[in-house]
Design a protein around this motif. Structure first.
Motif, PDB file in Angstrom:
ATOM      1  N   GLU A 141     -17.833  -3.027 -21.897  1.00  0.00           N
ATOM      2  CA  GLU A 141     -16.186  -2.410 -21.662  1.00  0.00           C
ATOM      3  C   GLU A 141     -15.604  -1.536 -22.794  1.00  0.00           C
ATOM      4  O   GLU A 141     -14.815  -1.120 -22.756  1.00  0.00           O
ATOM      5  CB  GLU A 141     -15.507  -3.583 -21.296  1.00  0.00           C
ATOM      6  CG  GLU A 141     -16.074  -4.567 -19.931  1.00  0.00           C
ATOM      7  CD  GLU A 141     -15.481  -5.965 -19.972  1.00  0.00           C
ATOM      8  OE1 GLU A 141     -15.235  -6.489 -18.758  1.00  0.00           O
ATOM      9  OE2 GLU A 141     -14.811  -6.288 -21.128  1.00  0.00           O
ATOM     10  N   LEU A 142     -16.601  -1.595 -23.989  1.00  0.00           N
ATOM     11  CA  LEU A 142     -15.820  -1.133 -25.400  1.00  0.00           C
ATOM     12  C   LEU A 142     -15.299   0.513 -24.975  1.00  0.00           C
ATOM     13  O   LEU A 142     -14.199   0.551 -25.445  1.00  0.00           O
ATOM     14  CB  LEU A 142     -16.608  -1.276 -26.427  1.00  0.00           C
ATOM     15  CG  LEU A 142     -16.249  -1.061 -27.726  1.00  0.00           C
ATOM     16  CD1 LEU A 142     -14.945  -1.884 -27.809  1.00  0.00           C
ATOM     17  CD2 LEU A 142     -17.261  -1.612 -28.689  1.00  0.00           C
ATOM     18  N   PRO A 143     -16.107   1.172 -24.658  1.00  0.00           N
ATOM     19  CA  PRO A 143     -15.768   2.793 -24.604  1.00  0.00           C
ATOM     20  C   PRO A 143     -14.237   2.915 -23.974  1.00  0.00           C
ATOM     21  O   PRO A 143     -13.323   3.478 -24.380  1.00  0.00           O
ATOM     22  CB  PRO A 143     -16.715   3.380 -24.078  1.00  0.00           C
ATOM     23  CG  PRO A 143     -17.926   2.533 -24.136  1.00  0.00           C
ATOM     24  CD  PRO A 143     -17.413   1.221 -23.974  1.00  0.00           C
ATOM     25  N   ALA A 144     -14.263   2.221 -22.763  1.00  0.00           N
ATOM     26  CA  ALA A 144     -12.914   2.241 -22.005  1.00  0.00           C
ATOM     27  C   ALA A 144     -11.905   1.571 -22.587  1.00  0.00           C
ATOM     28  O   ALA A 144     -10.863   2.159 -22.453  1.00  0.00           O
ATOM     29  CB  ALA A 144     -13.078   1.560 -20.644  1.00  0.00           C
ATOM     30  N   ALA A 145     -12.059   0.322 -23.212  1.00  0.00           N
ATOM     31  CA  ALA A 145     -11.178   0.003 -24.148  1.00  0.00           C
ATOM     32  C   ALA A 145     -10.719   0.625 -25.327  1.00  0.00           C
ATOM     33  O   ALA A 145      -9.190   0.661 -25.415  1.00  0.00           O
ATOM     34  CB  ALA A 145     -11.485  -1.348 -24.599  1.00  0.00           C
ATOM     35  N   LEU A 146     -11.350   1.318 -26.009  1.00  0.00           N
ATOM     36  CA  LEU A 146     -11.019   2.429 -27.007  1.00  0.00           C
ATOM     37  C   LEU A 146     -10.361   3.470 -26.343  1.00  0.00           C
ATOM     38  O   LEU A 146      -9.247   3.812 -27.175  1.00  0.00           O
ATOM     39  CB  LEU A 146     -12.409   2.741 -27.544  1.00  0.00           C
ATOM     40  CG  LEU A 146     -13.117   1.656 -28.470  1.00  0.00           C
ATOM     41  CD1 LEU A 146     -14.284   2.033 -29.221  1.00  0.00           C
ATOM     42  CD2 LEU A 146     -12.149   1.108 -29.542  1.00  0.00           C
ATOM     43  N   ASP A 147     -10.531   3.834 -25.276  1.00  0.00           N
ATOM     44  CA  ASP A 147      -9.693   4.749 -24.557  1.00  0.00           C
ATOM     45  C   ASP A 147      -8.141   4.456 -24.494  1.00  0.00           C
ATOM     46  O   ASP A 147      -7.379   5.093 -24.969  1.00  0.00           O
ATOM     47  CB  ASP A 147     -10.405   5.398 -23.388  1.00  0.00           C
ATOM     48  CG  ASP A 147     -11.627   6.288 -23.392  1.00  0.00           C
ATOM     49  OD1 ASP A 147     -11.746   6.911 -24.451  1.00  0.00           O
ATOM     50  OD2 ASP A 147     -12.288   6.268 -22.617  1.00  0.00           O
ATOM     51  N   ARG A 148      -8.133   3.272 -24.104  1.00  0.00           N
ATOM     52  CA  ARG A 148      -6.677   2.676 -23.804  1.00  0.00           C
ATOM     53  C   ARG A 148      -6.232   2.416 -25.272  1.00  0.00           C
ATOM     54  O   ARG A 148      -4.653   2.677 -25.211  1.00  0.00           O
ATOM     55  CB  ARG A 148      -6.850   1.507 -22.836  1.00  0.00           C
ATOM     56  CG  ARG A 148      -6.941   1.737 -21.644  1.00  0.00           C
ATOM     57  CD  ARG A 148      -7.196   0.590 -20.628  1.00  0.00           C
ATOM     58  NE  ARG A 148      -6.080   0.073 -20.526  1.00  0.00           N
ATOM     59  CZ  ARG A 148      -5.543  -1.256 -19.817  1.00  0.00           C
ATOM     60  NH1 ARG A 148      -6.670  -1.739 -19.082  1.00  0.00           N
ATOM     61  NH2 ARG A 148      -4.587  -1.597 -19.746  1.00  0.00           N
ATOM     62  N   LEU A 149      -6.770   2.117 -26.233  1.00  0.00           N
ATOM     63  CA  LEU A 149      -6.307   1.876 -27.543  1.00  0.00           C
ATOM     64  C   LEU A 149      -5.376   3.275 -27.911  1.00  0.00           C
ATOM     65  O   LEU A 149      -4.479   3.489 -28.572  1.00  0.00           O
ATOM     66  CB  LEU A 149      -6.972   1.297 -28.508  1.00  0.00           C
ATOM     67  CG  LEU A 149      -7.492  -0.033 -28.663  1.00  0.00           C
ATOM     68  CD1 LEU A 149      -8.658  -0.140 -29.689  1.00  0.00           C
ATOM     69  CD2 LEU A 149      -6.191  -0.886 -28.866  1.00  0.00           C
TER      70      LEU A 149
END
Length: 309
Positions: free
Chosen positions: A104-112
């Motif tokens: 899930e990390l790439p999507a989480a970084l996008d939201r950050l």
């Protein structure tokens, strides 16, 4: 947020390379900067900046904790004097504080990067341990050395003596820490939305035998009594003092000391409730497998389920 600065806080022993590589690739695509503590320079690509250990939080917009709850607590303590949002990436076994799995990390970084997240505010315990200042986001624990007596200590609240303990360990926890050592010792679960300090004895022999729940405005003092066995002091699971037979610990509650990134608070709460329910099941990991739906059991195949802690 224009050019986001991410500080990486790495688990001290686990292999974090796949996760770090994912973050580095994302940073290259989005012109983000990455930094890591000097002691971890050998564990990251050359594109990651190296900063002094005590400056990582100050030079970051967001800290990314890669590991388990212990790594997350370390990141929170690192930023306690200048709280920064901390995103937890789960590489541990249970992970009450962590929300993001590696896929899930790439999507989480996008939201950050776009600021599409909320922060969960955490309190801490500000502790004076025989003159040394430390902070604990989960708990501070006085624990006996096996075979050499008990923790024998008095409890005072705002200068008034409450009584004494004679026990294996004495746990003082925040609401967040109420799911950890305090819970294992029989203490109550405290909502993170509640301001409270919980004092719980483990295996009490005499004296106070139940948890004491105090308001955040009350000052707590634990003082070793003459004849106490050698006592170690742990802060969030880290030993900071060993073999003390005298001295005192003064504890106060600090509001708004840490910020945890939440992407889906409702799903996070549901996961946490499930993890707590699993802790109360008197079953071995292979027995837990039998509780899963048949399709998921086949998908897992012969892979071993990890222990809960």
């Amino acid at each position: 947020m224009d050019r986001i600065r991410l500080g990486l806080v790495l688990h001290p022993t686990r292999d974090v390379t796949p996760v770090v590589d994912t973050i580095a690739a994302w940073a290259a695509r989005h012109d983000a900067t990455l930094a890591v503590r000097a002691k971890d320079r050998h564990r990251v690509p050359e594109s990651v900046r190296v900063v002094p250990d005590d400056q990582l939080a100050g030079r970051s917009d967001v800290l990314v904790s890669i590991g388990g709850d212990g790594t997350m607590l370390s990141a929170l303590r690192m930023a306690v004097n200048d709280p920064k949002p901390v995103l937890g990436v789960h590489l541990g076994k249970l992970g009450f504080l962590l929300e993001v799995e590696p896929p899930e990390l790439p999507a989480a970084l996008d939201r950050l990067r776009t600021g599409d997240y909320t922060v969960e505010v955490h309190s801490c315990l500000a502790c004076d341990v025989c003159g040394d200042d430390v902070v604990a986001f989960n708990d501070i624990v006085l624990i006996r050395r096996p075979g050499q007596g008990f923790v024998n200590a008095t409890l005072a609240v705002d200068g008034q003596q409450y009584g004494y303990y004679r026990c294996d360990a004495l746990v003082v926890s925040t609401p967040t820490g109420s799911t950890a050592y305090s819970y294992a010792a029989g203490g109550p679960l405290i909502s993170p939305a509640t301001g409270a300090v919980v004092v719980t004895p483990s295996a009490p022999m005499s004296g106070i035998s139940r948890s004491v729940v105090l308001s955040p405005g009350e000052q707590v003092r634990l003082e070793l009594r003459p004849g106490s066995g050698p006592v170690a002091v742990e802060v969030d699971g880290l030993v900071i003092r060993e073999d003390s037979t005298s001295g005192a610990v003064d504890i106060s509650y600090r509001h708004d000391a840490g910020l945890v990134v939440r992407l889906d608070p409702r799903r996070y709460q549901e996961r946490s409730q499930l993890k707590l329910s699993l802790l109360d099941l008197p079953l071995l990991p292979e027995q837990l497998r039998e509780l899963l739906p048949e399709g998921l059991r086949r998908q897992l195949g012969r892979r071993e389920l990890p222990p809960l802690r």
